[in-house]
Motif scaffolding. Structure first.
Motif, PDB file in Angstrom:
ATOM      1  N   MET A   9     -58.772 -13.422  44.719  1.00 16.18           N
ATOM      2  CA  MET A   9     -57.574 -14.148  45.099  1.00 16.18           C
ATOM      3  C   MET A   9     -56.972 -13.423  46.298  1.00 16.18           C
ATOM      4  N   ARG A  10     -56.469 -14.227  47.244  1.00 14.38           N
ATOM      5  CA  ARG A  10     -55.837 -13.676  48.449  1.00 14.38           C
ATOM      6  C   ARG A  10     -54.444 -14.266  48.614  1.00 14.38           C
ATOM      7  N   LEU A  11     -53.526 -13.431  49.102  1.00 14.12           N
ATOM      8  CA  LEU A  11     -52.185 -13.882  49.416  1.00 14.12           C
ATOM      9  C   LEU A  11     -51.946 -13.628  50.897  1.00 14.12           C
ATOM     10  N   TYR A  12     -51.666 -14.704  51.634  1.00 15.19           N
ATOM     11  CA  TYR A  12     -51.334 -14.607  53.049  1.00 15.19           C
ATOM     12  C   TYR A  12     -49.820 -14.648  53.160  1.00 15.19           C
ATOM     13  N   GLY A  13     -49.246 -13.632  53.779  1.00 20.34           N
ATOM     14  CA  GLY A  13     -47.801 -13.577  53.902  1.00 20.34           C
ATOM     15  C   GLY A  13     -47.371 -12.463  54.824  1.00 20.34           C
ATOM     16  N   LEU A  14     -46.121 -12.050  54.677  1.00 26.07           N
ATOM     17  CA  LEU A  14     -45.557 -10.961  55.460  1.00 26.07           C
ATOM     18  C   LEU A  14     -45.143  -9.840  54.522  1.00 26.07           C
ATOM     19  N   LYS A  15     -45.403  -8.608  54.937  1.00 30.69           N
ATOM     20  CA  LYS A  15     -45.095  -7.484  54.054  1.00 30.69           C
ATOM     21  C   LYS A  15     -43.602  -7.315  53.820  1.00 30.69           C
ATOM     22  N   ASN A  16     -42.763  -7.815  54.716  1.00 31.82           N
ATOM     23  CA  ASN A  16     -41.318  -7.685  54.532  1.00 31.82           C
ATOM     24  C   ASN A  16     -40.670  -8.958  53.985  1.00 31.82           C
ATOM     25  N   CYS A  17     -41.461  -9.897  53.513  1.00 31.30           N
ATOM     26  CA  CYS A  17     -40.954 -11.143  52.943  1.00 31.30           C
ATOM     27  C   CYS A  17     -40.688 -10.937  51.444  1.00 31.30           C
ATOM     28  N   ASP A  18     -39.446 -11.158  51.029  1.00 33.39           N
ATOM     29  CA  ASP A  18     -39.085 -10.960  49.623  1.00 33.39           C
ATOM     30  C   ASP A  18     -39.899 -11.844  48.685  1.00 33.39           C
ATOM     31  N   THR A  19     -40.122 -13.090  49.074  1.00 28.87           N
ATOM     32  CA  THR A  19     -40.880 -14.010  48.225  1.00 28.87           C
ATOM     33  C   THR A  19     -42.319 -13.530  48.071  1.00 28.87           C
ATOM     34  N   CYS A  20     -42.915 -13.050  49.147  1.00 24.09           N
ATOM     35  CA  CYS A  20     -44.286 -12.528  49.071  1.00 24.09           C
ATOM     36  C   CYS A  20     -44.337 -11.299  48.171  1.00 24.09           C
ATOM     37  N   ARG A  21     -43.334 -10.439  48.268  1.00 22.00           N
ATOM     38  CA  ARG A  21     -43.291  -9.250  47.417  1.00 22.00           C
ATOM     39  C   ARG A  21     -43.192  -9.621  45.940  1.00 22.00           C
ATOM     40  N   LYS A  22     -42.392 -10.634  45.628  1.00 19.12           N
ATOM     41  CA  LYS A  22     -42.269 -11.090  44.233  1.00 19.12           C
ATOM     42  C   LYS A  22     -43.612 -11.592  43.727  1.00 19.12           C
ATOM     43  N   ALA A  23     -44.300 -12.373  44.558  1.00 14.52           N
ATOM     44  CA  ALA A  23     -45.604 -12.908  44.167  1.00 14.52           C
ATOM     45  C   ALA A  23     -46.605 -11.776  43.957  1.00 14.52           C
ATOM     46  N   LEU A  24     -46.638 -10.819  44.868  1.00 17.80           N
ATOM     47  CA  LEU A  24     -47.573  -9.694  44.751  1.00 17.80           C
ATOM     48  C   LEU A  24     -47.312  -8.882  43.478  1.00 17.80           C
ATOM     49  N   LYS A  25     -46.055  -8.715  43.154  1.00 16.46           N
ATOM     50  CA  LYS A  25     -45.683  -7.945  41.965  1.00 16.46           C
ATOM     51  C   LYS A  25     -46.137  -8.655  40.685  1.00 16.46           C
ATOM     52  N   ASP A  81     -60.278 -19.177  44.480  1.00 12.36           N
ATOM     53  CA  ASP A  81     -61.471 -19.989  44.196  1.00 12.36           C
ATOM     54  C   ASP A  81     -61.436 -21.340  44.912  1.00 12.36           C
ATOM     55  N   GLU A  82     -61.288 -21.311  46.225  1.00 18.15           N
ATOM     56  CA  GLU A  82     -61.286 -22.542  47.044  1.00 18.15           C
ATOM     57  C   GLU A  82     -60.045 -23.403  46.845  1.00 18.15           C
ATOM     58  N   GLU A  83     -59.102 -22.955  46.030  1.00 12.64           N
ATOM     59  CA  GLU A  83     -57.874 -23.697  45.765  1.00 12.64           C
ATOM     60  C   GLU A  83     -56.729 -23.007  46.492  1.00 12.64           C
ATOM     61  N   LEU A  84     -55.805 -23.791  47.057  1.00 11.40           N
ATOM     62  CA  LEU A  84     -54.680 -23.237  47.803  1.00 11.40           C
ATOM     63  C   LEU A  84     -53.355 -23.588  47.143  1.00 11.40           C
ATOM     64  N   PHE A  85     -52.420 -22.652  47.218  1.00  9.96           N
ATOM     65  CA  PHE A  85     -51.067 -22.840  46.705  1.00  9.96           C
ATOM     66  C   PHE A  85     -50.101 -22.394  47.784  1.00  9.96           C
ATOM     67  N   LEU A  86     -49.019 -23.127  47.956  1.00  7.71           N
ATOM     68  CA  LEU A  86     -48.041 -22.801  48.992  1.00  7.71           C
ATOM     69  C   LEU A  86     -46.688 -22.557  48.347  1.00  7.71           C
ATOM     70  N   GLY A  87     -46.101 -21.407  48.650  1.00  7.17           N
ATOM     71  CA  GLY A  87     -44.797 -21.059  48.110  1.00  7.17           C
ATOM     72  C   GLY A  87     -44.923 -20.399  46.751  1.00  7.17           C
ATOM     73  N   TRP A  88     -43.826 -19.808  46.317  1.00  7.59           N
ATOM     74  CA  TRP A  88     -43.795 -19.155  45.022  1.00  7.59           C
ATOM     75  C   TRP A  88     -42.864 -19.961  44.123  1.00  7.59           C
ATOM     76  N   THR A  89     -43.321 -21.170  43.806  1.00  6.37           N
ATOM     77  CA  THR A  89     -42.533 -22.122  43.029  1.00  6.37           C
ATOM     78  C   THR A  89     -42.951 -22.079  41.562  1.00  6.37           C
ATOM     79  N   ALA A  90     -42.199 -22.765  40.726  1.00  2.00           N
ATOM     80  CA  ALA A  90     -42.542 -22.854  39.310  1.00  2.00           C
ATOM     81  C   ALA A  90     -43.922 -23.484  39.133  1.00  2.00           C
ATOM     82  N   ALA A  91     -44.232 -24.479  39.957  1.00  2.00           N
ATOM     83  CA  ALA A  91     -45.545 -25.139  39.867  1.00  2.00           C
ATOM     84  C   ALA A  91     -46.676 -24.166  40.225  1.00  2.00           C
ATOM     85  N   THR A  92     -46.468 -23.362  41.261  1.00  2.00           N
ATOM     86  CA  THR A  92     -47.473 -22.379  41.657  1.00  2.00           C
ATOM     87  C   THR A  92     -47.662 -21.345  40.562  1.00  2.00           C
ATOM     88  N   LYS A  93     -46.560 -20.846  40.025  1.00  2.00           N
ATOM     89  CA  LYS A  93     -46.637 -19.842  38.957  1.00  2.00           C
ATOM     90  C   LYS A  93     -47.374 -20.411  37.738  1.00  2.00           C
TER      91      LYS A  93
END
Length: 105
Positions: A1-17, A87-99
């Protein structure tokens, strides 16, 4: 699994955690592979562009009129974040649906 984002983005940090065994790709430093960006644009359309960002507000009208994929290639910080690839599937944002789709509480 890969996460494309910014290291200083709070939303990306929440997802990574919250996610296990994920590779982080900083779009400012490393960019997004053209194939992934094309697939994401096909899947999400113009929703992939963050038109509320500081980068967007700094663009001229001529620049904003360019093709979205060209803009994203030249200004990767315009991408809504995070973009998660699993796995070839993409998700955008850290929303309830993504989680839910990723099995995260």
């Amino acid at each position: 699994m890969r996460l494309y984002g910014l290291k200083n983005c709070d939303t990306c940090r929440k997802a990574l955690k919250s996610l296990q065994d994920i590779e982080f790709i900083d779009v400012r430093a490393d960019g997004v592979p053209d194939a992934v960006m094309s697939q994401a644009f096909t899947h999400f359309g113009e929703a992939l562009l963050n038109t509320r960002s500081t980068t967007w507000r700094g663009l001229s009208g001529d620049e904003r009129a360019r093709a979205p994929l060209e803009l994203l290639r030249d200004h990767p910080t315009l991408m809504k974040r995070p973009l998660i690839e699993r796995d070839e599937e993409l998700f955008l944002g850290w929303t309830a649906a993504t989680k839910a789709a990723l099995g995260v509480d």
